[in-house]
Design an enzyme around this catalytic site. Structure first.
Site, short mmCIF file in Angstrom:
data_model
loop_
_atom_site.label_atom_id
_atom_site.label_comp_id
_atom_site.label_asym_id
_atom_site.label_seq_id
_atom_site.Cartn_x
_atom_site.Cartn_y
_atom_site.Cartn_z
N ASP A 158 0.83 -1.20 0.00
CA ASP A 158 0.00 0.00 0.00
C ASP A 158 0.86 1.25 0.00
O ASP A 158 0.35 2.35 -0.16
CB ASP A 158 -0.93 0.01 1.22
CG ASP A 158 -2.22 -0.72 0.94
OD1 ASP A 158 -2.49 -1.00 -0.25
OD2 ASP A 158 -2.96 -1.03 1.89
N ASP B 246 -10.08 -7.60 11.01
CA ASP B 246 -9.92 -9.03 11.35
C ASP B 246 -11.05 -9.55 12.23
O ASP B 246 -11.68 -10.56 11.91
CB ASP B 246 -8.55 -9.27 12.00
CG ASP B 246 -8.15 -8.18 12.99
OD1 ASP B 246 -8.96 -7.28 13.23
OD2 ASP B 246 -7.03 -8.24 13.53
O1 LIG Z 1 -3.65 0.86 4.85
C1 LIG Z 1 -3.07 -0.09 5.35
C2 LIG Z 1 -2.78 -0.14 6.73
C3 LIG Z 1 -2.10 -1.25 7.22
N1 LIG Z 1 -1.71 -2.25 6.39
C4 LIG Z 1 -0.95 -3.41 6.95
O2 LIG Z 1 -1.66 -3.99 8.01
C5 LIG Z 1 -0.75 -4.64 8.88
C6 LIG Z 1 -1.07 -4.33 10.31
O3 LIG Z 1 -0.72 -3.01 10.63
P1 LIG Z 1 0.04 -2.62 11.98
O4 LIG Z 1 0.20 -1.15 12.00
O5 LIG Z 1 1.24 -3.46 12.15
O6 LIG Z 1 -1.08 -2.96 13.04
P2 LIG Z 1 -1.09 -3.96 14.28
O7 LIG Z 1 -1.91 -3.30 15.31
O8 LIG Z 1 0.24 -4.42 14.67
O9 LIG Z 1 -1.91 -5.18 13.63
C7 LIG Z 1 -2.91 -5.95 14.25
O10 LIG Z 1 -4.18 -5.31 14.21
C8 LIG Z 1 -4.67 -5.01 12.90
C9 LIG Z 1 -6.06 -4.46 13.05
O11 LIG Z 1 -6.08 -3.26 13.73
C10 LIG Z 1 -4.70 -6.23 12.01
O12 LIG Z 1 -4.99 -5.82 10.70
C11 LIG Z 1 -3.36 -6.90 12.02
O13 LIG Z 1 -3.36 -8.06 11.23
C12 LIG Z 1 -2.99 -7.23 13.45
O14 LIG Z 1 -1.73 -7.91 13.47
C13 LIG Z 1 0.65 -4.20 8.47
O15 LIG Z 1 1.30 -5.25 7.81
C14 LIG Z 1 0.38 -3.04 7.55
O16 LIG Z 1 1.36 -2.93 6.58
C15 LIG Z 1 -2.00 -2.20 5.05
O17 LIG Z 1 -1.64 -3.10 4.30
N2 LIG Z 1 -2.67 -1.12 4.56
#
Ligand SMILES: O=c1ccn([C@@H]2O[C@H](COP(=O)(O)OP(=O)(O)O[C@H]3O[C@H](CO)[C@@H](O)[C@H](O)[C@H]3O)[C@@H](O)[C@H]2O)c(=O)[nH]1
Ligand SMILES: [Mn+2]
Length: 735
Positions: A141, A449
């Site tokens: 993205d 999710d």
């Molecule tokens: O517009 C976006 C925003 C995020 N992501 C991806 O989503 C993932 C999760 O983002 P992160 O900032 O690491 O969030 P976390 O809070 O660590 O993630 C948890 O919480 C998210 C929901 O809030 C879930 O989507 C994730 O799978 C879960 O691991 C990463 O690989 C990002 O690159 C995208 O691909 N596009």
């Protein structure tokens, strides 16, 4: 599957023992709560009596804590643990393994460095699984040519890395993690060490080239010439405004072209940056996942889909096989929609200062949810059946229908296939379709999710939580307090939005999933609702202490007993549970502190934002968590020193509450010690105790406000503002 090979189960489920004792204990706490309510109801201050309002607020807070404790019991009532039989799986199905498509999502090359992303990708490509059945897709993205370049490098490096992993059966299979953990080849086997050194050199070389390109802001010309993909960026491409970019870096359909050093086929590898236009909402990770579901259905169409975040590398090369033991089981496999693995982290420090591991959730609550009918989908580290993720309902027919063969699209050339797929990743493709609603990952919340998992469960599917001995997925937790709080704000906001929507587990799940599963979702749904009770509880006792008004039973009254019992039993148990799950006592203390911080900041802001959102006054965003840290910040993180540094409103709240409690304790001490007013001790003792506990929790805050000199200390503006607010609050309550 319906074959006549007899029913051999591929997995086993064990129930946790000794739940009876726990249930008795929990019943005794319940009695404690009831007795205390009886006390409160019989001791309401008379109309006009000082502190009546405060008394009511504290009572409401206590009712809330009791109720919230009650909600937490559903996922503790029973617990199940799973174990798999991978040898049986390979005996029976080795030649007929299903296709597995792995989706990795990344969003921003500056906070999710390309080297980290490809380490995750390489660890997944190196799964112990037939490579012709494995495909890895990266959704970018960030639309970054550096990430694309890194993927190109990875596709080359994989030719050496995969045979190396296979030959020497190494773990973990993320090169960075592997070489960090073993500084030298573990034995003196000359063949191994030869390989080890040469692969390490290759890896370091690649890492260096990628990092240099990122630093210099351009990819070397000779590299650019090597792949047509770079042309996409030549045409001018900004992150928020560009056409779909899709490059099949390794086309698994072409076995002669794509082999590794050993002459074995490589897994398919695809880079996708879906189309972005400012006028179209891109729906964050959910939008990326849906684009990948469609694109992969044309390219490899694996019947199992694994989703991981770009920082969560595979730490266990057998995870696919473990997951398949559930999906391919004769008796129960056809009902299972997804298998969720725990999320574990590489950069957790000993006492987990920001409580990021969610230790008890991982070890107790998720096995508990599994016993209630299935864990929620928590994003990274989850294997899905393609049908259920795409939105299909469960029917018994899945049992008789044989496993879908991989219907790879053989008739198109790679370039033709790329063009076909780009259409599927365009902004307009989803217009007037059910994507994001009834199909694929759901839109409209920052926690796609949970809502997707719930809707899959409501369509009749089951889910499994599997926690193998060797950690399967290992990622990164936030390294500053603010990031940790913001992440929880996103999560709790998402949960509350779902709770207030038509997808409320109690309504939407009615008659579709077991009642106790519906109820087990509630503690998470209501995370943010803890804010008010907690805010009152850490401020009112202090404020009323200043005025000398008692809010709790006298220390000599027998009614103090149920109050003490509830708190001591609850916190004592939580300490025991935490330590039993492998934590330290200090870790539990940190966890308790961060819970209070989350309640008064993350959950409070999440609550307010959700209300604005419901009223249509704001839209929820997705703040991506940074996976890189400056050196001095990461040093403090490793030393478990709080990182404040930013003048965030969240910190003003935290600091104000800390100071308020300090002031009122000093006030009480003054009255007792200097004015010798011992009589206040009896009615106010409990309030003094509450203040002391709040102060003890806030020690790092006082250090950050007054004693530290480093860059991570509390900004002066926060100190001044919070001092003023705390003094103001004390004076208002005095007069
Ligand atoms: O517009 C976006 C925003 C995020 N992501 C991806 O989503 C993932 C999760 O983002 P992160 O900032 O690491 O969030 P976390 O809070 O660590 O993630 C948890 O919480 C998210 C929901 O809030 C879930 O989507 C994730 O799978 C879960 O691991 C990463 O690989 C990002 O690159 C995208 O691909 N596009
Ligand atoms: Mn993350």
């Amino acid at each position: 599957m319906g074959e006549k090979e007899g029913n051999i189960t591929l997995f086993e489920t064990k129930k946790a023992k000794d739940r009876v004792l726990y249930r008795l204990f929990s019943a005794s706490i319940f009695v404690g709560i009831c007795l205390f309510v009886v006390y409160r109801v019989n001791h309401v201050p008379a109309q006009g009596e000082a502190g009546r309002l405060g008394w009511f607020l504290v009572f409401i807070a206590e009712l809330w804590f009791g109720f919230y404790w009650f909600l937490l019991q559903f996922c503790r009532w029973n617990m199940v643990y799973r174990c798999t039989f991978k040898d049986r799986l390979s005996q029976r199905y080795e030649k007929r393994m299903p296709g597995v498509d792995v989706f990795v999502c990344t969003a921003d090359p500056s906070i999710e460095p390309p080297v980290m992303v490809i380490n995750t990708v390489l660890s997944l490509m190196a799964y112990d699984y037939p490579t012709e059945k494995l495909s890895v897709y990266l959704s970018d993205d960030g639309g970054s040519e550096f990430t694309f370049y890194a993927m190109l490098e990875a596709s080359q490096f994989a030719k050496h890395w995969l045979p190396f992993c296979r030959k020497f059966k190494i773990e973990p299979r993320s090169p960075e993690a592997y070489f960090t953990r073993s500084n030298a080849p573990p034995n003196h086997d000359s063949l191994f060490s030869q390989h080890w050194y040469s692969i390490k050199k290759l890896y370091e070389g690649m890492k260096c080239r990628i990092e240099n390109a990122t630093k210099q802001g351009k990819v070397a010309e000779e590299m650019r010439k090597r792949h047509k993909g770079f042309q996409e960026w030549d045409m001018g491409c900004s992150r928020r405004d560009h056409a779909a970019i899709l490059q099949i870096l390794i086309d698994g359909r072409k076995p002669h072209k794509t082999v590794d050093d050993d002459g074995r086929r490589l897994p398919t590898l695809v880079y996708l940056a879906r189309e972005k236009r400012p006028q179209y909402h891109h729906n964050f990770k959910a939008g990326a996942m849906n684009a990948l579901i469609r694109v992969s259905s044309k390219i490899s169409s694996g019947s199992i889909i694994l989703n991981v975040d770009c920082d969560m590398y595979s730490n266990n090369s057998e995870s696919v096989r473990d997951a398949l033991c559930f999906f391919m089981d004769d008796q129960k496999g056809h009902e299972i929609a997804y298998v969720q693995y725990p999320q574990l982290y590489e950069n957790i420090t000993k006492n987990d200062l920001y409580g990021s591991l969610l230790r008890v959730t991982t070890e107790v609550e998720l096995p508990g949810l599994d016993a209630c009918g299935g864990p929620c989908y928590i994003g990274s580290g989850c294997f899905h059946r393609r049908e259920s993720l795409s939105g299909l309902k469960y029917t018994k027919e899945w049992k008789t229908e044989s496993k879908r063969e991989n219907n790879r699209n053989e008739k198109y050339s790679t370039t033709e296939l790329e063009e076909i797929c780009k259409v599927l990743a365009s902004c307009t493709y989803e217009e007037n379709t059910q994507w994001g609603k009834e199909m694929g990952v759901k839109y409209g919340t920052p926690i796609e999710d949970i809502i997707t998992g719930l809707s899959i469960q409501c369509k009749g599917w089951k889910s499994i939580y599997y926690h193998p001995e060797r950690e399967s997925f290992v990622g990164l937790v936030p390294t500053t307090l603010l990031q940790a709080l913001v992440q929880h704000k996103r999560w709790s906001e998402g949960h509350l939005q779902i709770f207030l929507s038509e997808h409320n587990p109690l309504i939407y799940g009615h008659n579709k999933i077991p009642l106790r599963l519906q109820l087990s979702y509630s503690p998470y749904s209501l995370w943010s609702a803890n804010c008010f009770a907690t805010l009152w509880y850490v401020s009112l006792p202090a404020l009323f202490l200043v005025r000398g008004i008692s809010l709790f039973p006298k220390i000599s009254s027998p009614w103090i007993l149920p109050f003490l019992y509830f708190n001591i039993a609850k916190y004592g148990y939580s300490l025991g549970e935490f330590v039993f799950c492998g934590g330290t006592v200090q870790g539990w203390w940190n966890d308790t502190r961060i819970w209070v911080f989350r309640c008064t900041t993350s959950y409070f802001f999440a609550f307010v934002d959700t209300m604005l959102n419901v009223a249509g006054l704001s839209e929820s965003g997705f703040v991506v968590t940074a996976k890189v840290t400056e050196d001095d910040v990461s040093q403090r993180f490793e030393q478990e020193i709080f990182e404040f540094a930013t003048p965030s409103p969240m910190f003003i709240i935290i600091a104000t509450l800390a100071m308020l409690n300090m002031f009122s304790l000093l006030w009480a001490v003054k009255r007792v010690a200097m004015d010798l007013q011992y009589t206040i001790l009896e009615p106010l003792a409990m309030q003094i105790v509450v203040c002391i506990i709040v102060i003890a929790l806030n020690i790092p805050v006082y250090q950050g406000l007054f004693f530290r000199k480093d860059r991570g200390r509390m900004p002066t503006s926060v100190t001044i503002k919070s001092l003023m607010f705390a003094l103001l609050a004390c004076s208002i309550s005095l007069y």
